[in-house]
Design a protein around this motif. Structure first.
Motif, PDB file in Angstrom:
ATOM      1  N   ALA A   1       0.836  -1.210   0.000  1.00 15.16           N
ATOM      2  CA  ALA A   1       0.000   0.000   0.000  1.00 15.16           C
ATOM      3  C   ALA A   1       0.865   1.253   0.000  1.00 15.16           C
ATOM      4  CB  ALA A   1      -0.925  -0.002   1.209  1.00 15.16           C
ATOM      5  N   PHE A   2       1.978   1.210   0.730  1.00 10.93           N
ATOM      6  CA  PHE A   2       2.898   2.351   0.730  1.00 10.93           C
ATOM      7  C   PHE A   2       3.431   2.605  -0.677  1.00 10.93           C
ATOM      8  CE2 PHE A   2       4.134   1.308   5.397  1.00 10.93           C
ATOM      9  CZ  PHE A   2       2.991   1.956   5.846  1.00 10.93           C
ATOM     10  N   HIS A   3       3.723   1.526  -1.393  1.00  9.65           N
ATOM     11  CA  HIS A   3       4.213   1.672  -2.768  1.00  9.65           C
ATOM     12  C   HIS A   3       3.130   2.273  -3.657  1.00  9.65           C
ATOM     13  CE1 HIS A   3       5.644  -0.210  -6.750  1.00  9.65           C
ATOM     14  NE2 HIS A   3       6.430   0.802  -6.464  1.00  9.65           N
ATOM     15  N   TYR A   4       1.902   1.795  -3.503  1.00  8.21           N
ATOM     16  CA  TYR A   4       0.796   2.336  -4.291  1.00  8.21           C
ATOM     17  C   TYR A   4       0.590   3.823  -3.992  1.00  8.21           C
ATOM     18  CZ  TYR A   4      -4.030   3.191  -5.774  1.00  8.21           C
ATOM     19  OH  TYR A   4      -5.150   3.721  -6.349  1.00  8.21           O
ATOM     20  N   GLU A   5       0.729   4.183  -2.739  1.00  6.98           N
ATOM     21  CA  GLU A   5       0.459   5.548  -2.300  1.00  6.98           C
ATOM     22  C   GLU A   5       1.369   6.565  -2.987  1.00  6.98           C
ATOM     23  OE1 GLU A   5      -0.586   7.238   2.034  1.00  6.98           O
ATOM     24  OE2 GLU A   5       1.473   6.509   1.825  1.00  6.98           O
ATOM     25  N   GLU A   6       2.566   6.144  -3.358  1.00 11.78           N
ATOM     26  CA  GLU A   6       3.507   7.055  -4.008  1.00 11.78           C
ATOM     27  C   GLU A   6       2.958   7.598  -5.323  1.00 11.78           C
ATOM     28  OE1 GLU A   6       6.955   7.962  -2.930  1.00 11.78           O
ATOM     29  OE2 GLU A   6       5.725   7.515  -1.177  1.00 11.78           O
ATOM     30  N   HIS A   7       1.947   6.934  -5.861  1.00 14.14           N
ATOM     31  CA  HIS A   7       1.440   7.303  -7.184  1.00 14.14           C
ATOM     32  C   HIS A   7      -0.004   7.812  -7.139  1.00 14.14           C
ATOM     33  CE1 HIS A   7       5.027   5.292  -8.682  1.00 14.14           C
ATOM     34  NE2 HIS A   7       4.715   4.260  -7.919  1.00 14.14           N
TER      35      HIS A   7
ATOM     36  N   HIS B   1      -2.675  -3.126 -11.106  1.00 13.78           N
ATOM     37  CA  HIS B   1      -1.655  -4.162 -10.970  1.00 13.78           C
ATOM     38  C   HIS B   1      -0.297  -3.504 -10.743  1.00 13.78           C
ATOM     39  CE1 HIS B   1      -3.979  -7.806 -12.093  1.00 13.78           C
ATOM     40  NE2 HIS B   1      -4.766  -6.901 -12.666  1.00 13.78           N
ATOM     41  N   GLY B   2       0.284  -3.756  -9.575  1.00 11.17           N
ATOM     42  CA  GLY B   2       1.606  -3.235  -9.286  1.00 11.17           C
ATOM     43  C   GLY B   2       2.685  -4.157  -9.816  1.00 11.17           C
ATOM     44  N   ASP B   3       3.902  -3.893  -9.407  1.00 14.01           N
ATOM     45  CA  ASP B   3       5.020  -4.769  -9.738  1.00 14.01           C
ATOM     46  C   ASP B   3       4.828  -6.050  -8.946  1.00 14.01           C
ATOM     47  OD1 ASP B   3       7.521  -6.102  -9.840  1.00 14.01           O
ATOM     48  OD2 ASP B   3       8.556  -4.213 -10.217  1.00 14.01           O
ATOM     49  N   ARG B   4       4.499  -7.145  -9.621  1.00 18.47           N
ATOM     50  CA  ARG B   4       4.109  -8.370  -8.929  1.00 18.47           C
ATOM     51  C   ARG B   4       5.176  -8.857  -7.959  1.00 18.47           C
ATOM     52  NH1 ARG B   4       3.457 -12.933 -11.569  1.00 18.47           N
ATOM     53  NH2 ARG B   4       4.446 -12.357 -13.520  1.00 18.47           N
ATOM     54  N   LEU B   5       6.442  -8.713  -8.333  1.00 23.14           N
ATOM     55  CA  LEU B   5       7.505  -9.278  -7.509  1.00 23.14           C
ATOM     56  C   LEU B   5       8.251  -8.252  -6.664  1.00 23.14           C
ATOM     57  CD1 LEU B   5       9.050 -11.852 -10.012  1.00 23.14           C
ATOM     58  CD2 LEU B   5       7.316 -12.225  -8.259  1.00 23.14           C
ATOM     59  N   ALA B   6       8.041  -6.956  -6.913  1.00 20.98           N
ATOM     60  CA  ALA B   6       8.866  -5.962  -6.215  1.00 20.98           C
ATOM     61  C   ALA B   6       8.090  -4.901  -5.447  1.00 20.98           C
ATOM     62  CB  ALA B   6       9.804  -5.280  -7.213  1.00 20.98           C
ATOM     63  N   SER B   7       6.765  -4.867  -5.561  1.00 15.76           N
ATOM     64  CA  SER B   7       6.002  -3.828  -4.862  1.00 15.76           C
ATOM     65  C   SER B   7       6.204  -3.898  -3.355  1.00 15.76           C
ATOM     66  CB  SER B   7       4.512  -3.949  -5.194  1.00 15.76           C
ATOM     67  OG  SER B   7       4.251  -3.611  -6.523  1.00 15.76           O
ATOM     68  N   VAL B   8       6.192  -5.097  -2.800  1.00 17.20           N
ATOM     69  CA  VAL B   8       6.323  -5.236  -1.352  1.00 17.20           C
ATOM     70  C   VAL B   8       7.701  -4.763  -0.892  1.00 17.20           C
ATOM     71  CG1 VAL B   8       6.418  -6.889   0.563  1.00 17.20           C
ATOM     72  CG2 VAL B   8       4.609  -7.053  -1.139  1.00 17.20           C
ATOM     73  N   ALA B   9       8.755  -5.182  -1.582  1.00 16.19           N
ATOM     74  CA  ALA B   9      10.103  -4.781  -1.195  1.00 16.19           C
ATOM     75  C   ALA B   9      10.267  -3.267  -1.286  1.00 16.19           C
ATOM     76  CB  ALA B   9      11.136  -5.479  -2.079  1.00 16.19           C
ATOM     77  N   THR B  10       9.720  -2.667  -2.336  1.00 14.04           N
ATOM     78  CA  THR B  10       9.807  -1.206  -2.487  1.00 14.04           C
ATOM     79  C   THR B  10       9.072  -0.513  -1.353  1.00 14.04           C
ATOM     80  OG1 THR B  10       9.931  -1.458  -4.890  1.00 14.04           O
ATOM     81  CG2 THR B  10       9.381   0.718  -4.037  1.00 14.04           C
ATOM     82  N   GLY B  11       7.873  -1.008  -1.019  1.00 14.15           N
ATOM     83  CA  GLY B  11       7.118  -0.430   0.085  1.00 14.15           C
ATOM     84  C   GLY B  11       7.802  -0.615   1.425  1.00 14.15           C
ATOM     85  N   LEU B  12       8.410  -1.771   1.631  1.00 14.11           N
ATOM     86  CA  LEU B  12       9.165  -1.999   2.863  1.00 14.11           C
ATOM     87  C   LEU B  12      10.337  -1.024   2.964  1.00 14.11           C
ATOM     88  CD1 LEU B  12       9.277  -5.905   2.975  1.00 14.11           C
ATOM     89  CD2 LEU B  12       8.038  -4.419   4.558  1.00 14.11           C
ATOM     90  N   GLY B  13      10.945  -0.738   1.813  1.00 12.25           N
ATOM     91  CA  GLY B  13      12.029   0.236   1.803  1.00 12.25           C
ATOM     92  C   GLY B  13      11.564   1.612   2.226  1.00 12.25           C
TER      93      GLY B  13
END
Length: 440
Positions: A181-187, A418-430
């Motif tokens: 969700a944090f990754h989605y929020e950036e956009h 549809h986010g980055d299937r394999l990297a959205s979570v890692a980006t958001g964790l960052g």
């Protein structure tokens, strides 16, 4: 007096996934993903969660091992050794206290396998950053273990212990769907209520999160998390169902024995097939006693070819290869169509067709559980389906077309993203790590 140089960021974020993992570190312009396997280009931003223990070559006492794609490649090429995958699935289980055979007369504890993999990720992060990294935010599913809070807490504690064992002195956790969700929020440019569907290899997790431009700078986002819920059903379960319903019947799963006077034919024992289709149990079927037990069942099969094929799989240790073929078949039909699986290693000329309809039928019960978990998340927040602004997909298993459509149809008023299937979570964790560790 010259100002003191800024301290180098000593933190990272790790998405330790059932199937794939990724690491984010701080750098110029913010957080970015570490190229864990740069030789694989953009795909190398994520790495299969796999460890291969070599059982041939020098210094076997030092447990030489390979990671990621190199690990799976060694296995496919027939290198002598033991491939470990889906390590995350043993967290919170009794297997964490057990040791497993890795060949050449050696054993290793499952906890040490996880620590070894995390050490590899930490070293990759440090090599990319150019300095020591001692703090980490790790992703975790909403539930490591369904309906068992005690074992769920044990699973997180075991993962924290594994991270500390490889040099992380400050270990924090964030729910994986919330990180997405944090990754989605950036956009986003307006406030929204987003249902994050994080469907990976081991769990299907949902979080209902309030996001928006005015909320991005908040460090404490607990009030924005409206509800979280999940089920321990995801990609590896789909693979297992495909294997059980399409491949293993060719080895006798679900078949019956010969008719005998005075009684109806009996179904052949199924436990060996269930273990063959479960990654972390596959090696147990190769134990001498189990092979002897299966060999003794020959007359319990009406079709002798079924028993012969099963024995071939046990003798040649083809269990992981079968699981890989089931996964490949699922992926091949994920956007529709059909594929043919060649079981030549079991028997020359043995082919099995797998269609999208077959996979959907095999997954039907699991899909129902996933959709029900999504609805339950909304219910826990006290909202209705029509109040959801967006449905954000992340996780490797969201590439399965009909599953994504099934969820989207459950929330017809929500925009499907549809986010980055394999990297959205890692980006958001960052992003979360940066907020947590750089807070003043």
């Amino acid at each position: 007096m010259m100002p003191a140089p800024a301290a180098l960021p000593d933190y990272c974020a790790i998405d330790f996934g059932t199937s794939n993992s990724a690491v984010a570190i701080a750098g110029a312009g913010g957080m970015h993903l570490v190229p864990l396997e740069p030789e694989h280009g953009d795909r190398g931003r994520t790495m299969p969660t796999a460890v291969f223990y070599l059982a041939e070559g020098p210094e076997l006492q030092n447990l030489p091992k390979l990671y990621g794609r190199a690990a799976t490649h060694a296995y496919v090429e027939g290198t002598e050794g033991r491939l470990m995958r889906s390590m995350k699935s043993v967290l919170g289980s009794a297997l964490m206290e057990q040791r497993t055979d890795i060949g050449a007369g050696r054993t290793v504890a499952f906890g040490d396998v996880i620590s070894s993999y995390l050490l590899h990720l930490r070293r990759a992060a440090q090599a990319s950053a150019g300095h020591d990294i001692t703090r980490v935010v790790m992703g975790r599913p909403v539930f490591f273990v369904d309906d068992d809070p005690k074992r769920d807490a044990m699973a997180q504690a075991a993962l924290a212990e594994a991270a500390q064992a490889v040099g992380f002195t400050d270990v924090r956790f964030q729910f994986e769907p919330i990180a997405a969700a944090f990754h989605y929020e950036e956009h986003t440019d307006r406030e929204q209520v987003v249902l994050v569907a994080d469907i990976g290899g081991g769990t299907s997790d949902f979080s209902l999160v309030r996001v928006g431009p005015a909320r991005r700078t908040r460090l404490d986002r607990r009030d924005d998390i409206l509800a979280s819920h999940g089920v321990h059903v995801a990609g590896t379960d789909f693979d297992r169902q495909v294997e059980l319903t399409r491949l293993l019947p060719e080895l006798g799963f679900g078949s019956f024995g010969p008719a005998r006077p005075g009684r109806a034919p009996l179904q052949v024992p199924s436990s060996i097939y269930f273990d063959l289709a479960t990654w972390h149990l596959i090696n147990t079927v190769y134990r001498p006693q189990r092979i002897m037990d299966v060999r003794a069942l020959r007359t319990d099969y009406a079709n002798p070819h079924h028993h012969a094929r099963l024995m071939a799989v046990l003798r040649q240790r083809l269990g992981h290869a079968l699981a890989g073929l089931a996964e490949d078949a699922k992926i091949a039909v994920s956007q529709g169509g059909a594929t043919v699986v060649d079981l030549f290693e079991v028997e020359r000329g043995l082919f099995v067709e797998v269609t999208e309809a077959h996979v959907v039928a095999a997954m039907e019960s699991d899909l129902d559980k996933i959709v029900a978990a999504a609805h339950e998340t909304v219910r826990l927040a006290g909202l209705q389906a029509g109040q959801i602004d967006a449905l954000y997909f992340t996780g490797g298993s969201t590439g399965f077309r009909l599953m994504a459509e099934r969820l989207a149809n459950a929330f017809p008023g929500a925009q499907a993203v549809h986010g980055d299937r394999l990297a959205s979570v890692a980006t958001g964790l960052g992003l979360d790590a940066k907020r947590q560790f750089e807070a003043r």
